[in-house]
Design an enzyme around this catalytic site. Structure first.
Site, PDB file in Angstrom:
ATOM      1  N   MET A   1     -65.681  42.347  -3.392  1.00 48.73           N
ATOM      2  CA  MET A   1     -66.469  43.550  -3.093  1.00 48.73           C
ATOM      3  C   MET A   1     -67.298  43.953  -4.314  1.00 48.73           C
ATOM      4  O   MET A   1     -67.805  45.071  -4.385  1.00 48.73           O
ATOM      5  CB  MET A   1     -65.547  44.702  -2.672  1.00 48.73           C
TER       6      MET A   1
ATOM      7  N   HIS B   1     -64.590  42.211 -12.495  1.00 46.79           N
ATOM      8  CA  HIS B   1     -63.850  42.267 -13.757  1.00 46.79           C
ATOM      9  C   HIS B   1     -63.247  40.874 -13.994  1.00 46.79           C
ATOM     10  O   HIS B   1     -63.463  39.953 -13.199  1.00 46.79           O
ATOM     11  CB  HIS B   1     -62.781  43.363 -13.711  1.00 46.79           C
ATOM     12  N   GLU B   2     -62.443  40.759 -15.051  1.00 49.06           N
ATOM     13  CA  GLU B   2     -61.910  39.428 -15.413  1.00 49.06           C
ATOM     14  C   GLU B   2     -61.071  38.817 -14.291  1.00 49.06           C
ATOM     15  O   GLU B   2     -60.951  37.594 -14.207  1.00 49.06           O
ATOM     16  CB  GLU B   2     -61.081  39.491 -16.703  1.00 49.06           C
TER      17      GLU B   2
ATOM     18  N   HIS C   1     -61.723  38.901 -11.044  1.00 45.28           N
ATOM     19  CA  HIS C   1     -62.668  38.182 -10.177  1.00 45.28           C
ATOM     20  C   HIS C   1     -63.202  36.926 -10.893  1.00 45.28           C
ATOM     21  O   HIS C   1     -63.329  35.861 -10.290  1.00 45.28           O
ATOM     22  CB  HIS C   1     -63.872  39.068  -9.840  1.00 45.28           C
TER      23      HIS C   1
ATOM     24  N   GLY D   1     -56.984  36.403  -4.953  1.00 42.34           N
ATOM     25  CA  GLY D   1     -56.086  36.806  -6.027  1.00 42.34           C
ATOM     26  C   GLY D   1     -54.685  37.129  -5.521  1.00 42.34           C
ATOM     27  O   GLY D   1     -54.520  37.715  -4.447  1.00 42.34           O
TER      28      GLY D   1
ATOM     29  N   ASP E   1     -53.450  40.965  -4.509  1.00 41.36           N
ATOM     30  CA  ASP E   1     -53.431  41.556  -3.163  1.00 41.36           C
ATOM     31  C   ASP E   1     -52.539  40.693  -2.277  1.00 41.36           C
ATOM     32  O   ASP E   1     -53.015  39.932  -1.430  1.00 41.36           O
ATOM     33  CB  ASP E   1     -54.861  41.651  -2.634  1.00 41.36           C
TER      34      ASP E   1
ATOM     35  N   SER F   1     -58.321  46.210 -12.000  1.00 45.39           N
ATOM     36  CA  SER F   1     -58.775  46.646 -10.681  1.00 45.39           C
ATOM     37  C   SER F   1     -60.073  47.434 -10.856  1.00 45.39           C
ATOM     38  O   SER F   1     -60.249  48.146 -11.847  1.00 45.39           O
ATOM     39  CB  SER F   1     -57.719  47.549 -10.041  1.00 45.39           C
ATOM     40  N   SER F   2     -60.945  47.291  -9.863  1.00 41.92           N
ATOM     41  CA  SER F   2     -62.221  48.030  -9.905  1.00 41.92           C
ATOM     42  C   SER F   2     -61.964  49.531  -9.875  1.00 41.92           C
ATOM     43  O   SER F   2     -62.831  50.324 -10.238  1.00 41.92           O
ATOM     44  CB  SER F   2     -63.083  47.641  -8.709  1.00 41.92           C
TER      45      SER F   2
HETATM   46  P1  AMP Z   1     -61.892  42.875  -4.280  1.00 41.20           P
HETATM   47  O1  AMP Z   1     -63.240  42.831  -4.898  1.00 41.20           O
HETATM   48  O2  AMP Z   1     -61.025  43.981  -4.784  1.00 41.20           O
HETATM   49  O3  AMP Z   1     -61.931  42.751  -2.781  1.00 41.20           O
HETATM   50  O4  AMP Z   1     -61.147  41.565  -4.770  1.00 41.20           O
HETATM   51  C1  AMP Z   1     -61.716  40.315  -4.584  1.00 41.20           C
HETATM   52  C2  AMP Z   1     -60.724  39.251  -4.964  1.00 41.20           C
HETATM   53  O5  AMP Z   1     -60.324  39.438  -6.328  1.00 41.20           O
HETATM   54  C3  AMP Z   1     -59.434  39.337  -4.133  1.00 41.20           C
HETATM   55  O6  AMP Z   1     -59.028  38.026  -3.806  1.00 41.20           O
HETATM   56  C4  AMP Z   1     -58.462  39.991  -5.075  1.00 41.20           C
HETATM   57  O7  AMP Z   1     -57.114  39.652  -4.819  1.00 41.20           O
HETATM   58  C5  AMP Z   1     -58.919  39.435  -6.414  1.00 41.20           C
HETATM   59  N1  AMP Z   1     -58.481  40.266  -7.527  1.00 41.20           N
HETATM   60  C6  AMP Z   1     -58.595  41.619  -7.655  1.00 41.20           C
HETATM   61  N2  AMP Z   1     -58.021  42.029  -8.795  1.00 41.20           N
HETATM   62  C7  AMP Z   1     -57.522  40.923  -9.404  1.00 41.20           C
HETATM   63  C8  AMP Z   1     -56.812  40.697 -10.626  1.00 41.20           C
HETATM   64  N3  AMP Z   1     -56.505  41.693 -11.444  1.00 41.20           N
HETATM   65  N4  AMP Z   1     -56.456  39.425 -10.920  1.00 41.20           N
HETATM   66  C9  AMP Z   1     -56.761  38.389 -10.088  1.00 41.20           C
HETATM   67  N5  AMP Z   1     -57.446  38.545  -8.930  1.00 41.20           N
HETATM   68  C10 AMP Z   1     -57.814  39.787  -8.597  1.00 41.20           C
END
Ligand code: AMP
Length: 291
Positions: free
Chosen positions: A30, A34-35, A37, A152, A155, A191-192
């Site tokens: 989304m 961050h690191e 992603h 990741g 989640d 986390s974002s």
């Molecule tokens: P999001 O943008 O929050 O939907 O996350 C996109 C992808 O990044 C998902 O597969 C998450 O599980 C993964 N993700 C989010 N935070 C982390 C993290 N701290 N370490 C590794 N993967 C992450």
């Protein structure tokens, strides 16, 4: 690395890549990268002959009415800048418009359904979240037709449901790779949403992982899961600004809470609301048979 938002343009790129024998690797996000992603992108670009599509889409159907869809950070220029710093960049950043993804409006009933596992833990707190999540991930899978997709471990419930969907709806035709949770130096999972924490909230948030590790150590030392969890729940509830939603141990293969007699791989799941910010984390525990 090119940024594409039109579907036709994406299809042209995918067709050309497939003609060259490249395998399509998808990293759905989304944005507000961050690191965590970026580590998924590194896994993706390391795959043989990878043609990496990183999608950035803030999906309205996975946010509840009172959730932070409008407030969710949208930072495309910064995201592009971060990706450009990688030694190997994705081939495509795909940023579709809501109007193109939901070209016929938002369906009354989102498919595929997350079912019972979709209404516990994160699903209990966020009704409909996992139906919206599976709907959009399946849209991306059908649109991009990846050989591999990277998610990741942070989640965990999402990952469980995606693996199950790939089995049920995609005949296991997509390989799901799991990236480990990337953390701040304090141990807090990146986390974002961390940017919304006050410094007091941040201090409490950084304690969460230590409490999870204590549960792991205590169970390893022979305490029953129930006793270790009870103590940890008290510790979490005592954190400044914190409201504990759940702390639970589930069987990794079924996502169901474990009994005290369980042995095998379990996930220790936690959700805490800090300063109004919902934070989730988890670790995998290898539980030995009680002696
Ligand atoms: P999001 O943008 O929050 O939907 O996350 C996109 C992808 O990044 C998902 O597969 C998450 O599980 C993964 N993700 C989010 N935070 C982390 C993290 N701290 N370490 C590794 N993967 C992450």
């Amino acid at each position: 690395m090119i940024v594409i938002n039109a579907l036709v343009e994406l299809q042209e790129q995918l067709t050309a890549a497939k003609t060259q024998g490249r395998q399509i690797v998808l990293v759905p996000t989304m944005g507000a990268l961050h690191e965590g992603h970026l580590s998924l992108v590194e896994i993706a670009t390391a795959q043989p002959d990878a043609f990496v599509v990183l999608s950035i889409f803030v999906n309205p159907t996975q946010f509840g009415k009172n959730e932070d869809f409008d407030k969710y950070p949208r930072t495309l220029p910064e995201d592009i800048a971060r990706l450009e710093e990688l030694s190997v960049t994705p081939d495509v950043i795909f940023t579709p418009q809501v109007s193109e993804v939901y070209s016929e409006g938002i369906p009354e009933r989102l498919e595929p359904r997350a079912g019972a596992i979709g209404s516990v833990f994160e699903g209990a707190a966020r009704p409909g979240h996992f139906d919206g999540m599976l709907h959009i991930v399946s849209w991306f899978f059908r649109t991009v037709q990846p050989a591999i997709a990277v998610f990741g471990a942070k989640d965990a419930q999402q990952l469980y449901l995606i693996r199950r969907m790939v089995h049920r709806e995609f005949a296991d035709s997509i390989t799901i790779l799991e990236g480990k949770t990337i953390r701040e130096e304090s141990g807090l999972a990146k986390s974002s949403r961390n940017r919304f924490l006050s410094s007091e909230g941040l201090a409490s948030a950084s304690r969460i992982i230590q409490i999870l590790r204590t549960v792991e150590a205590e169970i390893g030392a022979g305490q029953t899961p129930d006793a270790a969890l009870d103590k940890a729940r008290m510790a979490l509830t005592g954190l400044s600004l914190a409201k504990l939603d759940y702390l639970e141990l589930v069987d990794k293969s079924t996502f169901k809470p474990i009994a005290d007699t369980f042995s095998g791989e379990a996930l220790l799941l936690v959700a805490v609301i800090l300063d109004g910010v919902r934070l989730i984390d988890n670790i995998t525990l290898n539980i030995q048979e009680p002696a």
